[in-house]
Scaffold this motif. Structure first.
Motif, PDB file in Angstrom:
ATOM      1  N   SER A   2      -5.985 -21.231  23.358  1.00 51.41           N
ATOM      2  CA  SER A   2      -6.385 -22.692  23.295  1.00 51.41           C
ATOM      3  C   SER A   2      -5.185 -23.653  23.727  1.00 51.41           C
ATOM      4  O   SER A   2      -4.131 -23.084  23.992  1.00 51.41           O
ATOM      5  N   ILE A   3      -5.655 -24.514  24.285  1.00 51.23           N
ATOM      6  CA  ILE A   3      -4.572 -25.365  24.946  1.00 51.23           C
ATOM      7  C   ILE A   3      -4.571 -26.910  24.137  1.00 51.23           C
ATOM      8  O   ILE A   3      -5.665 -27.554  23.971  1.00 51.23           O
ATOM      9  N   VAL A 165      -2.703 -46.458  38.982  1.00 44.78           N
ATOM     10  CA  VAL A 165      -3.501 -46.180  37.743  1.00 44.78           C
ATOM     11  C   VAL A 165      -2.508 -46.259  36.737  1.00 44.78           C
ATOM     12  O   VAL A 165      -1.602 -45.525  36.869  1.00 44.78           O
ATOM     13  N   ILE A 166      -2.939 -46.746  35.641  1.00 43.51           N
ATOM     14  CA  ILE A 166      -2.160 -46.746  34.428  1.00 43.51           C
ATOM     15  C   ILE A 166      -2.880 -45.681  33.607  1.00 43.51           C
ATOM     16  O   ILE A 166      -3.911 -45.824  33.104  1.00 43.51           O
ATOM     17  N   TYR A 167      -2.002 -44.668  33.311  1.00 43.81           N
ATOM     18  CA  TYR A 167      -2.635 -43.432  32.530  1.00 43.81           C
ATOM     19  C   TYR A 167      -1.944 -43.611  31.111  1.00 43.81           C
ATOM     20  O   TYR A 167      -0.873 -43.069  30.947  1.00 43.81           O
ATOM     21  N   CYS A 168      -2.961 -43.954  29.999  1.00 35.98           N
ATOM     22  CA  CYS A 168      -2.370 -44.031  28.709  1.00 35.98           C
ATOM     23  C   CYS A 168      -2.699 -42.766  27.966  1.00 35.98           C
ATOM     24  O   CYS A 168      -3.667 -42.520  27.607  1.00 35.98           O
ATOM     25  N   GLU A 169      -1.571 -42.108  27.899  1.00 38.42           N
ATOM     26  CA  GLU A 169      -1.818 -40.739  27.231  1.00 38.42           C
ATOM     27  C   GLU A 169      -1.154 -40.816  25.466  1.00 38.42           C
ATOM     28  O   GLU A 169      -0.265 -41.412  25.382  1.00 38.42           O
ATOM     29  N   HIS A 170      -1.883 -40.472  24.681  1.00 41.05           N
ATOM     30  CA  HIS A 170      -1.769 -41.050  23.403  1.00 41.05           C
ATOM     31  C   HIS A 170      -0.781 -39.761  22.716  1.00 41.05           C
ATOM     32  O   HIS A 170      -0.914 -38.516  22.616  1.00 41.05           O
ATOM     33  N   LYS A 171       0.290 -40.176  22.450  1.00 45.18           N
ATOM     34  CA  LYS A 171       1.378 -39.146  21.787  1.00 45.18           C
ATOM     35  C   LYS A 171       0.729 -38.432  20.359  1.00 45.18           C
ATOM     36  O   LYS A 171       1.116 -37.383  20.243  1.00 45.18           O
ATOM     37  N   TYR A 172       0.099 -39.204  19.669  1.00 46.17           N
ATOM     38  CA  TYR A 172      -0.556 -38.612  18.313  1.00 46.17           C
ATOM     39  C   TYR A 172      -1.357 -37.351  18.877  1.00 46.17           C
ATOM     40  O   TYR A 172      -1.480 -36.447  17.964  1.00 46.17           O
ATOM     41  N   LEU A 173      -2.069 -37.383  19.906  1.00 50.28           N
ATOM     42  CA  LEU A 173      -2.774 -36.265  20.256  1.00 50.28           C
ATOM     43  C   LEU A 173      -2.255 -35.276  21.050  1.00 50.28           C
ATOM     44  O   LEU A 173      -2.902 -34.109  21.063  1.00 50.28           O
ATOM     45  N   TYR A 174      -1.003 -35.496  21.262  1.00 46.07           N
ATOM     46  CA  TYR A 174      -0.168 -34.330  22.049  1.00 46.07           C
ATOM     47  C   TYR A 174      -0.426 -33.022  21.610  1.00 46.07           C
ATOM     48  O   TYR A 174      -0.862 -31.934  22.193  1.00 46.07           O
ATOM     49  N   TYR A 175      -0.178 -32.912  20.286  1.00 43.04           N
ATOM     50  CA  TYR A 175      -0.031 -31.578  19.627  1.00 43.04           C
ATOM     51  C   TYR A 175      -1.319 -31.271  18.641  1.00 43.04           C
ATOM     52  O   TYR A 175      -1.680 -30.319  18.437  1.00 43.04           O
ATOM     53  N   HIS A 176      -1.843 -32.562  18.054  1.00 43.96           N
ATOM     54  CA  HIS A 176      -2.933 -32.245  17.143  1.00 43.96           C
ATOM     55  C   HIS A 176      -4.273 -31.959  17.751  1.00 43.96           C
ATOM     56  O   HIS A 176      -5.160 -31.343  17.173  1.00 43.96           O
ATOM     57  N   LEU A 177      -4.491 -32.122  19.180  1.00 39.22           N
ATOM     58  CA  LEU A 177      -5.669 -32.171  19.641  1.00 39.22           C
ATOM     59  C   LEU A 177      -5.704 -30.638  20.514  1.00 39.22           C
ATOM     60  O   LEU A 177      -4.666 -30.686  21.441  1.00 39.22           O
ATOM     61  N   LYS A 178      -6.776 -29.903  20.524  1.00 38.62           N
ATOM     62  CA  LYS A 178      -6.823 -28.498  21.110  1.00 38.62           C
ATOM     63  C   LYS A 178      -8.151 -28.391  21.587  1.00 38.62           C
ATOM     64  O   LYS A 178      -9.154 -28.731  21.006  1.00 38.62           O
ATOM     65  N   ALA A 179      -8.208 -27.598  22.916  1.00 40.43           N
ATOM     66  CA  ALA A 179      -9.277 -27.214  23.315  1.00 40.43           C
ATOM     67  C   ALA A 179      -9.473 -25.738  23.840  1.00 40.43           C
ATOM     68  O   ALA A 179      -8.055 -25.077  23.634  1.00 40.43           O
ATOM     69  N   GLU A 180     -10.406 -25.163  23.856  1.00 36.71           N
ATOM     70  CA  GLU A 180     -10.506 -23.587  24.310  1.00 36.71           C
ATOM     71  C   GLU A 180     -10.050 -23.319  25.645  1.00 36.71           C
ATOM     72  O   GLU A 180      -8.932 -22.448  25.570  1.00 36.71           O
ATOM     73  N   LYS A 181     -10.545 -24.299  26.349  1.00 33.93           N
ATOM     74  CA  LYS A 181     -10.009 -23.981  27.880  1.00 33.93           C
ATOM     75  C   LYS A 181     -10.201 -25.188  28.434  1.00 33.93           C
ATOM     76  O   LYS A 181     -10.577 -26.127  28.345  1.00 33.93           O
ATOM     77  N   LEU A 182      -9.470 -25.089  29.986  1.00 34.88           N
ATOM     78  CA  LEU A 182      -9.224 -26.573  30.654  1.00 34.88           C
ATOM     79  C   LEU A 182     -10.770 -26.572  31.530  1.00 34.88           C
ATOM     80  O   LEU A 182     -11.268 -25.590  31.976  1.00 34.88           O
TER      81      LEU A 182
END
Lengths: 322, 357
Positions: A2-3, A165-182
């Motif tokens: 998982s990533i 491009v302003i790329y807004c990445e959410h810090k809360y999602l950094y570790y909480h969100l997972k996917a099986e693959k890219l």
């Protein structure tokens, strides 16, 4: 396997550095063995010598340097340590990068990564969501990925785009969100995604608020309401058509965003839907944003400062009763 | 502080340079710098152009401001004249002489001031904000200090691509030196060790504010060491001194010395813009040595040293006036941009335009 959302951002940058020799990463603490305050560039300086560069604490000069490099053929990625600190680079981003193509016919292909949004205990200066400010100014594209897959494909797309491009990445999602693959490919920027289908109410949102909205939809389903949840993916361009089409089905609209309320992306959506789809609405459209105060430090205050599932559900129920 | 007396490399032919100086035109004296006369002609061209722009402004034919470099031509020409193809030039508000010496055609200036749709800015931006980034002439923004780091980035791009022998030159005033952006730009230039020359012209007023309300350090050049630059001062009214010092800084940057800061001292011999009568400039400061008009000083040197005869000088003036007249009359005949024909799109990626439709 998982990533995480954060790993996806790192992997996207590794791919970009590997595939495109014009790419370099420029930011505070991104280089050396440290790899960034959130480790989004961990290991990249070693893998790509001379292309992942630490900078002084000089947000203005970081972006100015990236602008000059982009003007002359490079594809820089600037990492702001926190989105909040990009306020000291506003001049370079808005007045230099944002105006350049219009003024001179030469676009500026920079990507500015903004670790955005609140996490508990981070307080007024490490929690901000700046997407509405950047969307307000001409000449910029503002991405707000809400999923691991989008974090990956949209960052790759951001660097390929010839404009800033302003790329807004959410810090809360950094570790909480997972996917099986890219993923190997994603939806193009500018196209919203229907994250959940429904017929009673549309919630249009983006970034971390998507997950609050999905939790609300789950809850409302147990109460007999079917909520359609739209992940806008980028706030500029804003996929108004997808929102209008959804409102045509549901007749009710709630917009949710984490930035401050005044002049926010949510206000823009409501303005557009009201102007173009007034006849589609069965009730006055509503919105939720963070409160109009600085972002509080204490978790008890922070958790109610920004929209949360409980409050969004309350607002949604009121709208459904209209 | 170290003062350079290095002479620059031999004069090189340059596209768009004034007509050949010609053996016959040169008198008996030896010029104090081998590019002295060429530089003078750029100064003369800039002054002639700007005087004409001022009269057009006063006649109501120019919308927006007119900002001239009167009194700064010697410093400015020295900024542009030593740059070669592939070098980066970031001129500022009072750099007409340097822009011309770098290769900017006069028609770019007149089209921009007169609002021709054919100019480099196409009516979208005006006056001194013009530039041609593809030709390495950066287009300044009004926010002072911002172009220093942009120049640094352009130089880093060249280094990334493996180019050699290039430099960048970024202009600033003593007013702009007080911004945070300038400070960050200087610091990052030294951190990156790019081949950069920063030429700061102290014209003694930030708009109307005199030096004593701008900074409190003993001498602006003392900042060079703090930034990790090599620093030099120059008398901005003395063309030979400007060519020596700025030319020397360019040469040192080109051979890999640390970034170079040159601080020139002059008096601005105009208002901030032509809307400004400069009534705040004191009589006392007008008597200072740095208040001399560099163009007149240069002319006196030419006459005193008999570098060219008076007929040649007169011919140069006529030539400058003709070039200016042609550039102005050409731009005046051209169409202005029209709102209903404009392409109202601020990004180049068409399928990502945010449509309100």
């Amino acid at each position: 396997m998982s990533i995480t959302y954060l790993e996806a951002i790192r992997e996207a940058q590794a791919k970009l550095l590997r595939d495109d020799e014009r790419v370099f990463i420029y930011g505070q603490d991104v280089g050396g063995t440290f790899g960034g305050a959130f480790k989004a560039t961990k290991g990249l300086a070693k893998e790509f010598p001379g292309r992942v560069l630490n900078t002084p604490i000089s947000e203005d000069a970081m972006v100015g340097t990236a602008i000059g490099a982009a003007m002359h053929g490079m594809r820089p990625i600037v990492e702001m340590q926190f989105a909040d600190f990009s306020s000291t680079a506003l001049n370079q981003i808005l007045n230099n990068a944002g105006t350049h193509y219009w003024r001179t016919d030469v676009p500026i292909p920079i990507t500015v990564r903004l670790p955005s949004g609140g996490t508990k205990g981070s307080g007024p200066f490490h929690s901000q969501s700046m997407e509405s400010i950047y969307a307000h100014y001409p000449g910029l594209i503002v991405m707000t990925p809400a999923t691991v897959e989008d974090a990956y494909t949209m960052l790759i797309e951001a660097v390929a785009i010839d404009d800033p491009v302003i790329y807004c990445e959410h810090k809360y999602l950094y570790y909480h969100l997972k996917a099986e693959k890219l993923p190997t490919e994603g939806l193009p920027t500018g196209k919203a995604r229907i994250a959940r289908e429904g017929r009673d109410l549309t919630i249009a949102t983006y970034s971390a608020m998507l997950h609050e909205a999905l939790a609300v939809a789950e809850q409302l389903a147990t109460e007999g309401f079917e909520t359609e949840v739209i992940d806008l993916r980028s706030v500029k361009p804003l996929d108004t058509n997808t929102v209008l089409a959804s409102v045509a089905r549901t007749g009710r609209l709630l917009c949710v965003g984490e930035s401050f309320p005044w002049g926010s992306a949510t206000a823009e959506i409501i303005a557009r839907v009201t102007a173009e789809g007034f006849h589609l609405l069965d009730a006055a459209p509503q919105r939720m944003n963070a409160k109009d105060t600085p972002i509080p430090y204490h978790p008890n205050l922070w958790s109610v400062h920004r929209p949360n599932a409980k409050e969004i559900a309350r607002k949604a129920r009121a709208l459904l009763r209209e | 502080m170290l003062q350079t007396a290095q002479r620059t490399a031999k004069s090189k032919g340059k596209k768009g340079a004034p007509a050949s100086l010609g053996e016959a035109a040169v008198g008996k004296g030896a010029p104090p710098h081998d590019r002295f006369l060429e530089a003078f002609r750029w100064m003369l061209l800039a002054r002639t152009l700007e005087e004409k722009l001022v009269s057009l402004y006063r006649g109501g034919q120019i919308t927006g401001g007119v900002y001239i470099g009167k009194g700064q031509e010697a410093v400015s020409v020295a900024c542009g004249i030593f740059l070669e193809k592939g070098d980066i030039f970031a001129p500022l508000i009072r750099d007409q002489a340097g822009r011309s010496a770098f290769g900017e055609p006069l028609i770019d200036v007149t089209r921009t001031y007169l609002g021709s749709r054919l100019g480099p800015m196409r009516g979208r931006d005006g006056n001194i904000h013009r530039g041609r980034p593809r030709d390495n002439q950066l287009a300044m923004i009004s926010h002072l200090g911002a172009m220093v780091s942009v120049t640094v980035g352009a130089l880093m791009a060249k280094r990334f691509r493996g180019e050699k022998g290039f430099i960048g030159l970024s202009c600033i005033g003593e007013g702009g030196m007080q911004t945070g952006s300038f400070h960050e730009g200087m610091n990052i230039a030294a951190v990156e060790q790019v081949p950069l020359v920063v030429v700061a012209t102290n014209n003694h007023y930030a708009y109307s504010t005199p030096n004593d309300r701008e900074f409190a350090c003993h001498d602006l050049i003392d900042r060079a060491i703090g930034y990790g630059f090599e620093g030099y001062t120059v008398d901005g009214t003395d063309l030979a001194n400007c060519l020596d010092v700025i030319g020397g800084a360019v040469k040192r940057a080109r051979v890999g010395r640390p970034p170079q800061l040159v601080v020139a001292s002059i008096l601005r011999l105009s208002g901030h813009g032509e809307h400004d009568d400069a009534s705040y400039v004191t009589d006392e400061i007008k008597r200072e040595p740095f208040a001399r008009d560099c163009l007149k000083v240069t002319e006196h040197t030419i006459v005193d040293l008999k570098l060219v005869d008076t007929e040649t000088l007169a011919e140069w003036r006529r030539d400058a006036a003709t070039q200016v007249d042609v550039a102005i009359s050409t731009a005046q005949k051209e169409a202005a941009p029209e709102g209903d024909e404009e392409d109202w799109c601020a990004i180049s990626t068409r399928d990502l335009v945010d449509s309100l439709e």
